[in-house]
Enzyme design. Sequence first.
Site, PDB file in Angstrom:
ATOM      1  N   ILE A 237       5.814  -2.903  -7.513  1.00 31.90           N
ATOM      2  CA  ILE A 237       4.986  -1.720  -7.783  1.00 31.90           C
ATOM      3  C   ILE A 237       5.496  -0.583  -6.890  1.00 31.90           C
ATOM      4  O   ILE A 237       5.332  -0.638  -5.673  1.00 31.90           O
ATOM      5  CB  ILE A 237       3.497  -1.999  -7.480  1.00 31.90           C
ATOM      6  N   ARG A 238       6.126   0.403  -7.506  1.00 34.07           N
ATOM      7  CA  ARG A 238       6.756   1.494  -6.733  1.00 34.07           C
ATOM      8  C   ARG A 238       7.456   0.903  -5.500  1.00 34.07           C
ATOM      9  O   ARG A 238       7.232   1.301  -4.358  1.00 34.07           O
ATOM     10  CB  ARG A 238       5.720   2.558  -6.335  1.00 34.07           C
TER      11      ARG A 238
ATOM     12  N   GLY B   5       0.869  -1.183   0.000  1.00 33.60           N
ATOM     13  CA  GLY B   5       0.000   0.000   0.000  1.00 33.60           C
ATOM     14  C   GLY B   5       0.893   1.216   0.000  1.00 33.60           C
ATOM     15  O   GLY B   5       1.792   1.318  -0.827  1.00 33.60           O
ATOM     16  N   GLU B   6       0.676   2.088   0.942  1.00 35.62           N
ATOM     17  CA  GLU B   6       1.508   3.292   1.047  1.00 35.62           C
ATOM     18  C   GLU B   6       1.993   3.402   2.495  1.00 35.62           C
ATOM     19  O   GLU B   6       1.190   3.595   3.406  1.00 35.62           O
ATOM     20  CB  GLU B   6       0.689   4.507   0.603  1.00 35.62           C
ATOM     21  N   SER B   7       3.310   3.259   2.648  1.00 35.14           N
ATOM     22  CA  SER B   7       3.867   3.181   3.999  1.00 35.14           C
ATOM     23  C   SER B   7       3.679   4.476   4.791  1.00 35.14           C
ATOM     24  O   SER B   7       3.520   4.439   6.014  1.00 35.14           O
ATOM     25  CB  SER B   7       5.343   2.801   3.938  1.00 35.14           C
TER      26      SER B   7
ATOM     27  N   HIS C 246       5.128  -8.345  -4.399  1.00 37.50           N
ATOM     28  CA  HIS C 246       3.762  -8.673  -3.955  1.00 37.50           C
ATOM     29  C   HIS C 246       3.371 -10.106  -4.302  1.00 37.50           C
ATOM     30  O   HIS C 246       2.595 -10.306  -5.249  1.00 37.50           O
ATOM     31  CB  HIS C 246       2.767  -7.746  -4.661  1.00 37.50           C
TER      32      HIS C 246
ATOM     33  N   CYS D   8       6.177  -5.191   0.370  1.00 39.55           N
ATOM     34  CA  CYS D   8       6.320  -3.845  -0.192  1.00 39.55           C
ATOM     35  C   CYS D   8       6.209  -2.766   0.888  1.00 39.55           C
ATOM     36  O   CYS D   8       7.129  -2.613   1.682  1.00 39.55           O
ATOM     37  CB  CYS D   8       5.339  -3.655  -1.335  1.00 39.55           C
TER      38      CYS D   8
ATOM     39  N   GLU E 209       1.255 -11.825  -2.968  1.00 41.79           N
ATOM     40  CA  GLU E 209      -0.208 -11.942  -2.812  1.00 41.79           C
ATOM     41  C   GLU E 209      -0.939 -11.706  -4.128  1.00 41.79           C
ATOM     42  O   GLU E 209      -2.109 -12.050  -4.262  1.00 41.79           O
ATOM     43  CB  GLU E 209      -0.714 -10.999  -1.702  1.00 41.79           C
TER      44      GLU E 209
ATOM     45  N   ARG F  54      12.672   3.665   0.024  1.00 40.18           N
ATOM     46  CA  ARG F  54      11.336   3.705  -0.595  1.00 40.18           C
ATOM     47  C   ARG F  54      11.454   4.104  -2.063  1.00 40.18           C
ATOM     48  O   ARG F  54      12.341   4.866  -2.421  1.00 40.18           O
ATOM     49  CB  ARG F  54      10.433   4.740   0.105  1.00 40.18           C
TER      50      ARG F  54
HETATM   51  N1  GLN Z   1       5.818   3.124  -2.569  1.00 40.48           N
HETATM   52  C1  GLN Z   1       5.015   2.569  -1.519  1.00 40.48           C
HETATM   53  C2  GLN Z   1       5.459   3.069  -0.144  1.00 40.48           C
HETATM   54  O1  GLN Z   1       6.369   3.813  -0.062  1.00 40.48           O
HETATM   55  C3  GLN Z   1       5.017   1.076  -1.520  1.00 40.48           C
HETATM   56  C4  GLN Z   1       4.301   0.550  -2.738  1.00 40.48           C
HETATM   57  C5  GLN Z   1       3.611  -0.741  -2.553  1.00 40.48           C
HETATM   58  O2  GLN Z   1       3.347  -1.223  -1.438  1.00 40.48           O
HETATM   59  N2  GLN Z   1       3.228  -1.315  -3.658  1.00 40.48           N
HETATM   60  O3  GLN Z   1       4.883   2.688   0.825  1.00 40.48           O
END
Ligand code: GLN
Length: 198
Positions: free
Chosen positions: A140-141, A48-50, A177, A80, A179, A112
């Site tokens: 993914i990112r 997700g987004e940390s 990921h 991630c 999952e 990150r």
């Molecule tokens: N870029 C996201 C972060 O900094 C991580 C991306 C992801 O979980 N797919 O949290």
Amino acid sequence: MSARIGVLALQGDTREHLAALGAAGAEPLTVRRRAELDSVDALVIPGGESTTMSHLLREFDLLEPLRARLADGMPAYGSCAGMILLASEILDAGAAGREATPLKAIDMTVRRNAFGRQVDSFEEDLEFGGLDSGVHAVFIRAPVVNRVGGGVRVLASLVDGRPVAARQDRILATAFHPELTEASRVHQLFVSIVDGSH
Ligand code: GLN
């Protein structure tokens, strides 16, 4: 009795982890509150987004209790954004006041968004220590691991040698990921780490 494995459900791809844990034979629970955190034996922190997850952990008064459970030896798996949070140090942690906060469960430094905009997302087949065949890894990112401490075992690396999966004792982390692609093999590995058979 099988272990109670929670999935942190504040933000991110919680549903995919619940499904993967279910396919791995666990009966996962969602964790949003302190009582739910207290009731689980192990925890998955999703992608997700940390920075957002860190903010919500503070808002929900879960940050210190979660740190305490991890310090106390609760097994955890982070994919991630989850890997970022489990690390001991985060580089490029985000804007001041909204940074991703390290839970310090695994002795490693992660960066990150390590792959920049050009290769925002990519996929690669990787060997994965502890599994008999490779995994199809979706990034993914994604973060990358910059440094691992002596007690950390690297389980998977990119062709250029940079680590993207690691384990320290009963803490497992992947920059990618599983999952989304792997049905449940990495989750099965985590379930066996939790039940002590791996
Ligand atoms: N870029 C996201 C972060 O900094 C991580 C991306 C992801 O979980 N797919 O949290």
